[in-house]
Design a protein around this motif. Structure first.
Motif, mmCIF file in Angstrom:
data_model
loop_
_atom_site.group_PDB
_atom_site.id
_atom_site.type_symbol
_atom_site.label_atom_id
_atom_site.label_comp_id
_atom_site.label_asym_id
_atom_site.label_seq_id
_atom_site.Cartn_x
_atom_site.Cartn_y
_atom_site.Cartn_z
ATOM 1 N N THR A 119 0.832 -1.204 0.000
ATOM 2 C CA THR A 119 0.000 0.000 0.000
ATOM 3 C C THR A 119 0.866 1.253 0.000
ATOM 4 O O THR A 119 0.596 2.219 -0.739
ATOM 5 C CB THR A 119 -0.927 0.006 1.227
ATOM 6 O OG1 THR A 119 -1.760 -1.152 1.200
ATOM 7 C CG2 THR A 119 -1.805 1.249 1.239
ATOM 8 N N GLU A 126 -1.270 6.372 -6.524
ATOM 9 C CA GLU A 126 -2.578 6.872 -6.119
ATOM 10 C C GLU A 126 -2.636 8.390 -6.257
ATOM 11 O O GLU A 126 -3.633 8.943 -6.736
ATOM 12 C CB GLU A 126 -2.873 6.460 -4.681
ATOM 13 C CG GLU A 126 -4.253 6.909 -4.199
ATOM 14 C CD GLU A 126 -4.543 6.444 -2.782
ATOM 15 O OE1 GLU A 126 -5.525 5.726 -2.582
ATOM 16 O OE2 GLU A 126 -3.750 6.823 -1.881
ATOM 17 N N ALA A 132 -5.945 2.912 -6.635
ATOM 18 C CA ALA A 132 -6.270 3.110 -5.216
ATOM 19 C C ALA A 132 -5.292 2.264 -4.421
ATOM 20 O O ALA A 132 -5.310 1.036 -4.521
ATOM 21 C CB ALA A 132 -7.710 2.705 -4.934
ATOM 22 N N ASN A 134 -4.938 1.391 -1.312
ATOM 23 C CA ASN A 134 -5.486 0.397 -0.389
ATOM 24 C C ASN A 134 -5.978 -0.848 -1.121
ATOM 25 O O ASN A 134 -5.815 -1.970 -0.643
ATOM 26 C CB ASN A 134 -6.640 1.002 0.418
ATOM 27 C CG ASN A 134 -6.148 2.024 1.428
ATOM 28 O OD1 ASN A 134 -5.001 1.971 1.865
ATOM 29 N ND2 ASN A 134 -7.007 2.956 1.798
ATOM 30 N N ASP A 135 -6.557 -0.645 -2.299
ATOM 31 C CA ASP A 135 -7.048 -1.778 -3.081
ATOM 32 C C ASP A 135 -5.898 -2.617 -3.613
ATOM 33 O O ASP A 135 -5.978 -3.854 -3.652
ATOM 34 C CB ASP A 135 -7.899 -1.284 -4.255
ATOM 35 C CG ASP A 135 -9.241 -0.730 -3.802
ATOM 36 O OD1 ASP A 135 -9.539 -0.830 -2.597
ATOM 37 O OD2 ASP A 135 -9.985 -0.198 -4.648
ATOM 38 N N ARG A 198 -13.258 -2.140 0.639
ATOM 39 C CA ARG A 198 -12.763 -1.552 -0.596
ATOM 40 C C ARG A 198 -13.368 -0.171 -0.782
ATOM 41 O O ARG A 198 -14.536 0.075 -0.525
ATOM 42 C CB ARG A 198 -13.111 -2.448 -1.798
ATOM 43 C CG ARG A 198 -12.310 -3.715 -1.826
ATOM 44 C CD ARG A 198 -12.473 -4.444 -3.124
ATOM 45 N NE ARG A 198 -13.840 -4.939 -3.300
ATOM 46 C CZ ARG A 198 -14.192 -5.750 -4.308
ATOM 47 N NH1 ARG A 198 -13.314 -6.110 -5.200
ATOM 48 N NH2 ARG A 198 -15.438 -6.180 -4.408
ATOM 49 N N ARG A 199 -12.543 0.716 -1.307
ATOM 50 C CA ARG A 199 -13.000 2.077 -1.556
ATOM 51 C C ARG A 199 -13.396 2.187 -3.011
ATOM 52 O O ARG A 199 -12.596 1.924 -3.902
ATOM 53 C CB ARG A 199 -11.891 3.081 -1.237
ATOM 54 C CG ARG A 199 -12.326 4.525 -1.450
ATOM 55 C CD ARG A 199 -11.209 5.474 -1.119
ATOM 56 N NE ARG A 199 -10.073 5.252 -1.979
ATOM 57 C CZ ARG A 199 -8.888 5.847 -1.811
ATOM 58 N NH1 ARG A 199 -8.719 6.662 -0.791
ATOM 59 N NH2 ARG A 199 -7.907 5.625 -2.638
ATOM 60 N N VAL A 201 -14.390 4.361 -6.147
ATOM 61 C CA VAL A 201 -14.248 5.718 -6.662
ATOM 62 C C VAL A 201 -15.153 5.873 -7.879
ATOM 63 O O VAL A 201 -15.058 5.109 -8.832
ATOM 64 C CB VAL A 201 -12.784 5.995 -7.057
ATOM 65 C CG1 VAL A 201 -12.668 7.426 -7.561
ATOM 66 C CG2 VAL A 201 -11.893 5.779 -5.864
#
Length: 202
Positions: A119, A126, A132, A134-135, A198-199, A201
């Motif tokens: 990350t 990012e 992303a 984190n993903d 998960r984020r 977007v």
């Protein structure tokens, strides 16, 4: 699910995860920039010494390497068929050394440490709006986490075939293995989304 991580107190366990990944990357560059067989042989001996110093029983240590080692042997064999013997030996030594150190890294680094480091490495991408972070970290962590589970399922399917007197063939083993793996992946993805990990977007 099983894990590749092994509890221990070796120097590799005490080595920071970021440093181990950096050494692995540097080692890969060095291995693939030389065709010197004696030098590559020394690399195999050194990485082998690191791996077998982790405190694993010899049989357990070999069992963890067997699937990848078989793949390396197949690659070396094909290289021997289409290239001079020197090229095949170089490929075998390179991949074996890299495999041994990579196995030592995964055996001494927890999934959470992997995710944190990947990350962090993905943060510049990012900021550029490409991924992303984190993903990316989560994806890599899940891949590492899934490896022992897939191997365990493969062994279970082979044993089930043997118990029923069915000859083990790649098609009869791979088909149920792929189905079970996809089912697990779908279940994990659903669980991740349900927890909002998960984020997304827009």
């Amino acid at each position: 699910m099983q894990s590749l991580y092994v509890e221990g107190d070796s120097f590799m366990h005490r080595f920071p995860a970021r440093s181990k990944l950096l050494v692995l990357a540097i080692l890969g560059i060095i291995l693939f920039t030389t065709r010197n067989i004696p030098l590559l042989s020394i690399g195999v001996l050194m990485t082998g010494a690191v791996y077998f110093s982790l405190g694993l029983y010899f049989g357990q240590a070999i069992a963890r390497l067997k699937p990848v080692l078989l793949t390396i042997l197949v690659v070396a064999l094909f290289s021997l068929l289409f290239n001079p013997w020197h090229g095949a030996v170089v490929a075998l030594l390179r991949l074996t050394a890299l495999m041994l150190f990579a196995a030592a890294v995964t055996a001494t680094t927890t999934i959470s440490e992997f995710i944190d480091e990947i990350t962090l490495l993905a943060r510049p991408l990012e900021r550029a709006g490409l991924v992303a972070a984190n993903d990316v970290g989560l994806a890599v962590g899940l891949v590492v986490r899934f490896v022992p589970e897939i191997l365990s399922r493969y062994q279970a399917i082979k044993e089930a075939h043997a118990a029923r007197g069915i000859k083990v063939r790649p098609v009869t083993v791979l088909a149920p293995l792929i189905i079970l793996t996809l089912r697990d992946a779908d279940n994990i993805a659903t669980a991740i989304d349900a927890r909002g990990v998960r984020r997304h977007v827009s």
